[in-house]
Design a protein around this motif. Sequence first.
Motif, PDB file in Angstrom:
ATOM      1  N   VAL A 100      -2.288   4.404   8.569  1.00 48.47           N
ATOM      2  CA  VAL A 100      -2.334   5.054   7.258  1.00 48.47           C
ATOM      3  C   VAL A 100      -3.520   4.480   6.461  1.00 48.47           C
ATOM      4  O   VAL A 100      -3.727   3.269   6.435  1.00 48.47           O
ATOM      5  N   TYR A 146      -2.330 -10.807   2.219  1.00 44.54           N
ATOM      6  CA  TYR A 146      -3.658 -10.436   1.704  1.00 44.54           C
ATOM      7  C   TYR A 146      -3.624 -10.581   0.189  1.00 44.54           C
ATOM      8  O   TYR A 146      -2.551 -10.805  -0.390  1.00 44.54           O
ATOM      9  N   LYS A 189       8.708  -4.902  15.091  1.00 46.42           N
ATOM     10  CA  LYS A 189       8.966  -3.574  14.512  1.00 46.42           C
ATOM     11  C   LYS A 189       9.975  -2.817  15.380  1.00 46.42           C
ATOM     12  O   LYS A 189      10.881  -2.160  14.868  1.00 46.42           O
ATOM     13  N   LYS A 240      -1.844  -6.591  -5.027  1.00 42.38           N
ATOM     14  CA  LYS A 240      -0.423  -6.261  -5.172  1.00 42.38           C
ATOM     15  C   LYS A 240      -0.032  -6.252  -6.656  1.00 42.38           C
ATOM     16  O   LYS A 240       0.717  -5.384  -7.107  1.00 42.38           O
ATOM     17  N   LEU A 270      10.155  -0.410   3.151  1.00 40.45           N
ATOM     18  CA  LEU A 270       8.734  -0.455   3.516  1.00 40.45           C
ATOM     19  C   LEU A 270       8.177  -1.875   3.459  1.00 40.45           C
ATOM     20  O   LEU A 270       6.987  -2.096   3.698  1.00 40.45           O
ATOM     21  N   ASN A 301       9.943 -11.703   8.130  1.00 38.72           N
ATOM     22  CA  ASN A 301       9.739 -10.573   7.211  1.00 38.72           C
ATOM     23  C   ASN A 301       9.952  -9.193   7.843  1.00 38.72           C
ATOM     24  O   ASN A 301      10.039  -8.204   7.120  1.00 38.72           O
ATOM     25  N   TYR A 313       3.832  -8.356  16.379  1.00 41.57           N
ATOM     26  CA  TYR A 313       4.040  -7.354  15.318  1.00 41.57           C
ATOM     27  C   TYR A 313       4.834  -6.172  15.870  1.00 41.57           C
ATOM     28  O   TYR A 313       5.877  -5.796  15.338  1.00 41.57           O
ATOM     29  N   PHE A 358       0.823  -1.214   0.000  1.00 40.68           N
ATOM     30  CA  PHE A 358       0.000   0.000   0.000  1.00 40.68           C
ATOM     31  C   PHE A 358       0.865   1.277   0.000  1.00 40.68           C
ATOM     32  O   PHE A 358       0.766   2.112  -0.908  1.00 40.68           O
ATOM     33  N   ILE A 359       1.737   1.414   0.979  1.00 41.44           N
ATOM     34  CA  ILE A 359       2.520   2.661   1.084  1.00 41.44           C
ATOM     35  C   ILE A 359       3.620   2.702   0.017  1.00 41.44           C
ATOM     36  O   ILE A 359       3.858   3.725  -0.612  1.00 41.44           O
ATOM     37  N   ASP A 414       9.621  -6.674  -4.093  1.00 44.85           N
ATOM     38  CA  ASP A 414       8.498  -7.171  -3.291  1.00 44.85           C
ATOM     39  C   ASP A 414       8.413  -8.690  -3.493  1.00 44.85           C
ATOM     40  O   ASP A 414       8.671  -9.187  -4.588  1.00 44.85           O
ATOM     41  N   SER A 415       8.071  -9.385  -2.420  1.00 48.21           N
ATOM     42  CA  SER A 415       7.945 -10.843  -2.535  1.00 48.21           C
ATOM     43  C   SER A 415       6.551 -11.244  -3.000  1.00 48.21           C
ATOM     44  O   SER A 415       6.298 -12.413  -3.274  1.00 48.21           O
ATOM     45  N   SER A 456      12.375 -11.883  -2.006  1.00 49.17           N
ATOM     46  CA  SER A 456      12.294 -11.590  -0.576  1.00 49.17           C
ATOM     47  C   SER A 456      13.587 -10.895  -0.182  1.00 49.17           C
ATOM     48  O   SER A 456      14.677 -11.390  -0.491  1.00 49.17           O
ATOM     49  N   VAL A 457      13.489  -9.786   0.523  1.00 44.32           N
ATOM     50  CA  VAL A 457      14.718  -9.059   0.881  1.00 44.32           C
ATOM     51  C   VAL A 457      15.576  -9.831   1.878  1.00 44.32           C
ATOM     52  O   VAL A 457      16.707  -9.442   2.165  1.00 44.32           O
ATOM     53  N   ARG A 511      -5.042  -1.221   2.411  1.00 45.67           N
ATOM     54  CA  ARG A 511      -4.877  -2.636   2.753  1.00 45.67           C
ATOM     55  C   ARG A 511      -6.207  -3.260   3.159  1.00 45.67           C
ATOM     56  O   ARG A 511      -6.880  -2.743   4.043  1.00 45.67           O
TER      57      ARG A 511
END
Length: 315
Positions: A181, A37, A155, A42, A83, A102, A151, A11-12, A31-32, A61-62, A187
């Motif tokens: 946001v 969702y 973070k 995406k 992000l 992730n 979560y 989204f962002i 982006d993976s 995947s990063v 999302r």
Amino acid sequence: MTILVTGSSGFIGYHLIKELLKKNKKVIGIDSHNNYYSKKIKIKRFEILRKNKNYKFIKLSVVNEKKLDKIFKVFKPKIVFHLAGQPGVLYSLKNPKTYFINNILATKSICKISKKNNIDKFIFGSSSSVYGDQIKFPIKETNKENPKNPYAKTKLKSEKIVENSFKRTFTKFVIFRFFTVYGPFGRPDMFIHKFLNSINKNKKISLYNNGLNFRDFTYVEDVIKILYKTLKSFPQSRVINICRSKPIKTTYLVNLIKKNFKKKFKINKVGFVKGEMLKTHGCNKLLKKSFKNVKFTNISLGLKKTVSFYKKYGY
Ligand SMILES: NC(=O)c1ccc[n+]([C@@H]2O[C@H](COP(=O)([O-])OP(=O)(O)OC[C@H]3O[C@@H](n4cnc5c(N)ncnc54)[C@H](O)[C@@H]3O)[C@@H](O)[C@H]2O)c1
């Protein structure tokens, strides 16, 4: 100069890249396309971005350091917006492992490779959830963090990784704590879009904590304008809240949606839900001190735009 954005089909990430491309920047998106969702959303975002010749997308995947390093060697990005991540508070109680991978491992990997390649700026998207339930409002960056769920914990851990990776380097870095946001293409796991999807499907809408939660809703375009400002002037502070600083009660939001959607719906009030914060209300004084001309869209206008986009496109 090439800019790398992780979570590019999120989204962002999507909204940021749209803005960067509009301003003729060269962007690499990673982006993976995971299935937390609907992948369809995406892919839809990716398809819009790919039409621009200045956009290059890599599905990855990063966490994969080797491939990430190759990308840095080929495209030589100097600015990284990180992000990508696993969002969602309630899902983190069910599946904490994906948050470890992730959020924590992904942040370790992108920080390590960014550091190795001597980038100029690193901008990280963190969350207001690191504050947990607080007594003093509005919440300042100096308030003690109190993460309540996996979560929020992952973070906060990611923030520490960013700080430790760059504090003794020439790379400028900033950690933005986003507060709820919302906006077009939002999302589907978050309250507003869950709500819109339920109205669309004539399903009952559940209001947690009997609709008495307060959220500091922040319109996506306002967030993007702030992220964009980091290209020109970089803040001194390392942790900054991004919020409108005007919390909205869920029941008030429901009335606004009713007014805009113009369709009947049924509500199911649910009691207290474990892991959910009761109130988010951030202080944005530091943000306003750090950047010139920071403005926020009021909730009526932001919601009007969100609902009309949803009615037109279905997401
Ligand atoms: N939207 C909000 O209200 C909000 C609030 C606070 C913090 N945040 C944070 O901002 C960031 C962006 O949020 P969003 O709302 O755009 O979420 P999003 O889920 O829409 O976007 C995240 C994207 O990252 C991708 N991704 C996940 N793990 C990955 C990995 N290992 N490698 C590559 N890609 C991966 C996903 O496929 C997804 O497209 C997240 O880190 C989130 O925690 C968002």
